[in-house]
Design a protein around this motif. Structure first.
Motif, short mmCIF file in Angstrom:
data_model
loop_
_atom_site.label_atom_id
_atom_site.label_comp_id
_atom_site.label_asym_id
_atom_site.label_seq_id
_atom_site.Cartn_x
_atom_site.Cartn_y
_atom_site.Cartn_z
N ILE A 9 12.46 6.28 -10.04
CA ILE A 9 11.08 6.17 -9.57
C ILE A 9 10.93 4.97 -8.64
O ILE A 9 10.29 5.06 -7.58
CB ILE A 9 10.12 6.05 -10.78
N VAL A 10 11.52 3.85 -9.03
CA VAL A 10 11.47 2.67 -8.17
C VAL A 10 12.04 2.98 -6.79
O VAL A 10 11.45 2.64 -5.76
CB VAL A 10 12.23 1.49 -8.83
N GLU A 11 13.20 3.65 -6.76
CA GLU A 11 13.82 3.96 -5.47
C GLU A 11 12.98 4.95 -4.67
O GLU A 11 12.88 4.83 -3.43
CB GLU A 11 15.23 4.52 -5.69
N MET A 12 12.36 5.92 -5.33
CA MET A 12 11.51 6.87 -4.60
C MET A 12 10.27 6.17 -4.04
O MET A 12 9.85 6.43 -2.90
CB MET A 12 11.08 8.03 -5.52
N LEU A 13 9.69 5.28 -4.83
CA LEU A 13 8.52 4.55 -4.34
C LEU A 13 8.88 3.64 -3.17
O LEU A 13 8.08 3.44 -2.26
CB LEU A 13 7.88 3.74 -5.46
N ASN A 17 6.49 -4.99 -10.87
CA ASN A 17 7.67 -5.80 -10.56
C ASN A 17 8.24 -5.51 -9.17
O ASN A 17 8.98 -6.34 -8.63
CB ASN A 17 8.76 -5.59 -11.61
N MET A 18 7.90 -4.35 -8.61
CA MET A 18 8.36 -4.06 -7.25
C MET A 18 7.28 -4.33 -6.21
O MET A 18 7.34 -3.84 -5.09
CB MET A 18 8.86 -2.62 -7.14
N ASP A 19 6.29 -5.14 -6.61
CA ASP A 19 5.26 -5.62 -5.69
C ASP A 19 4.40 -4.49 -5.14
O ASP A 19 4.05 -4.47 -3.97
CB ASP A 19 5.89 -6.43 -4.55
N ARG A 20 4.07 -3.53 -6.02
CA ARG A 20 3.06 -2.54 -5.70
C ARG A 20 1.85 -2.78 -6.61
O ARG A 20 1.96 -3.43 -7.64
CB ARG A 20 3.57 -1.12 -5.92
N GLN A 21 0.72 -2.23 -6.23
CA GLN A 21 -0.52 -2.41 -6.98
C GLN A 21 -0.81 -1.15 -7.80
O GLN A 21 -0.98 -0.06 -7.24
CB GLN A 21 -1.68 -2.67 -6.01
#
Length: 391
Positions: free
Chosen positions: A106-110, A136-140
């Motif tokens: 999911i992190v990689e897709m986002l 943690n990946m700096d998204r809201q």
């Protein structure tokens, strides 16, 4: 059309291990709490490995086949499983990639469809790592809470999509399907409505479909990428939940036809992260573990009915609607007067470990999540302890 699932012929895996055997395990479920606590929390199942999976792992170890993953066998196994179980021919191997696990996938897709600071919409109450990993990946994280019926509230979702769609960034929607913790199975019509709203407001959909194989009798899972308008979506699939393989990590990312170029930008090194033994195990599960899965699904149906009976008899103030999917039960304990975190009370007084509802976001206060993937005896004992502690 998906095939009719026959009555299971294998032994119910939920009835095969004793409490003494389970306490020999060293995983998170069994080592987080003292031995007087019954652990019915984290999503590990109290089952032995399906024999085809165990055999595949033994064979790999015997060969020393423990290097880096390669090839498309896992994606091909998913394509076969999706065709047989769901009547869906939409997994094109050239539009797939192996990733370490669903959440890292999911992190990689986002990363592919959104940027730092962009909005990621979720439907609380929802799987707590959605919040943790996205932040943690700096998204809201932007919430669009489920309705009172535990289903997507489309008025709320459209309002949120409209708001994030006006931003300068690239908003995304993290769809949990089937939904954790409610066990809701989204219908084809609901998913098509999601796709239509996403297209209207310029929101990209990433679907977590990890619980897709774990669907109750009478319910039907619908892949997001199979619905009209779903072709721009990205999906994450894994055998880890259905066959209890969280410790041998692997997952597959699948792109819809209109998202193929996005997936093609996935860094090559991401595919080095999955466990090669995990890929072997998951592939064996999908190809040869169907009878074991059918027996598990039958046992879970029995456990859902058992829990409903036990709560009705011993804890009638707890509201529970048996779910259409997952091996998790979402219990409304608000009428017990135990505050926002009844799980803490049940742990202290009853020595039963459940997941607190509060980390699941808006709508989780006063709820607990109970793991049904255990023996009927342990479910009986857990409810007995819970009722006695409040008596």
């Amino acid at each position: 059309m998906p095939r009719d699932i026959p009555a299971p012929t294998a032994v119910n895996p939920l009835r095969q291990l004793s409490l003494e055997q389970l306490r020999r395990r060293t995983s998170m479920k069994w080592r987080t709490y003292p031995e007087d606590v019954l652990p019915l929390w984290v999503a590990e199942m109290d089952v032995p490995l399906a024999e085809p999976v165990a055999r595949a792992i033994r064979d790999a170890v015997a060969l020393g086949d423990t290097g880096y993953p390669a090839g498309t066998a896992y994606a091909e196994a998913w394509a076969g499983f999706a065709s047989e179980r769901w009547g869906w021919e939409g997994i094109a191997v050239e539009r797939t990639a192996i990733v370490p696990d669903v959440m890292l996938g999911i992190v990689e897709m986002l990363k592919l469809v959104s940027g730092p600071g962009d909005a990621v919409v979720v439907n609380p109450p929802v799987y707590p790592p959605f919040y943790q990993f996205v932040q943690n990946m700096d998204r809201q994280v932007v919430e669009a809470p489920l309705g009172a019926d535990g289903r997507i509230d489309f008025e709320v979702l459209e309002a949120v999509f409209g708001r994030v769609g006006k931003s300068a960034g690239r908003p995304a929607y993290l769809l949990c399907s089937p939904h954790n913790p409610t066990g809701t199975v989204h219908t084809a019509e609901e998913l098509a409505d999601v796709a239509a709203l996403a297209r209207t407001y310029g929101v990209r959909v990433v679907a977590d479909e990890i619980h897709a194989p774990v669907v109750a009798g009478g319910a039907a899972f619908v892949p997001y990428l199979s619905v009209p308008g779903g072709g721009s979506g990205l999906s994450l699939l894994s055998a880890s939940k259905a066959w209890n393989l969280a410790g041998v990590k692997a997952a597959v990312a699948v792109a819809g036809p209109d998202a193929a170029d996005d997936l093609a930008r996935l860094p090559e090194e991401v595919g080095h992260g999955p466990s090669h033994v995990g890929v072997i195990a998951h592939t064996a599960a999908l190809r040869d573990g169907g009878a074991w899965l059918d027996a598990l699904l039958g046992g879970l149906d029995d456990n859902r009915r058992l829990l409903a009976r036990l709560l009705d008899a011993s804890l009638p103030a707890v509201r529970y609607e048996p779910a259409q999917a997952t091996f998790l039960a979402w219990l409304d304990c608000r009428s017990l007067g135990l505050g926002d975190d009844p799980a803490a009370v049940f742990l202290e007084r009853a020595r039963v470990a459940l997941n607190s509802g509060t980390p699941f976001g808006t709508g989780g206060a006063g709820f607990v999540r109970l793991n049904l993937a255990t023996s009927p005896e342990l479910i009986n004992e857990a409810v007995r302890r819970m009722a006695a502690a409040l008596g």
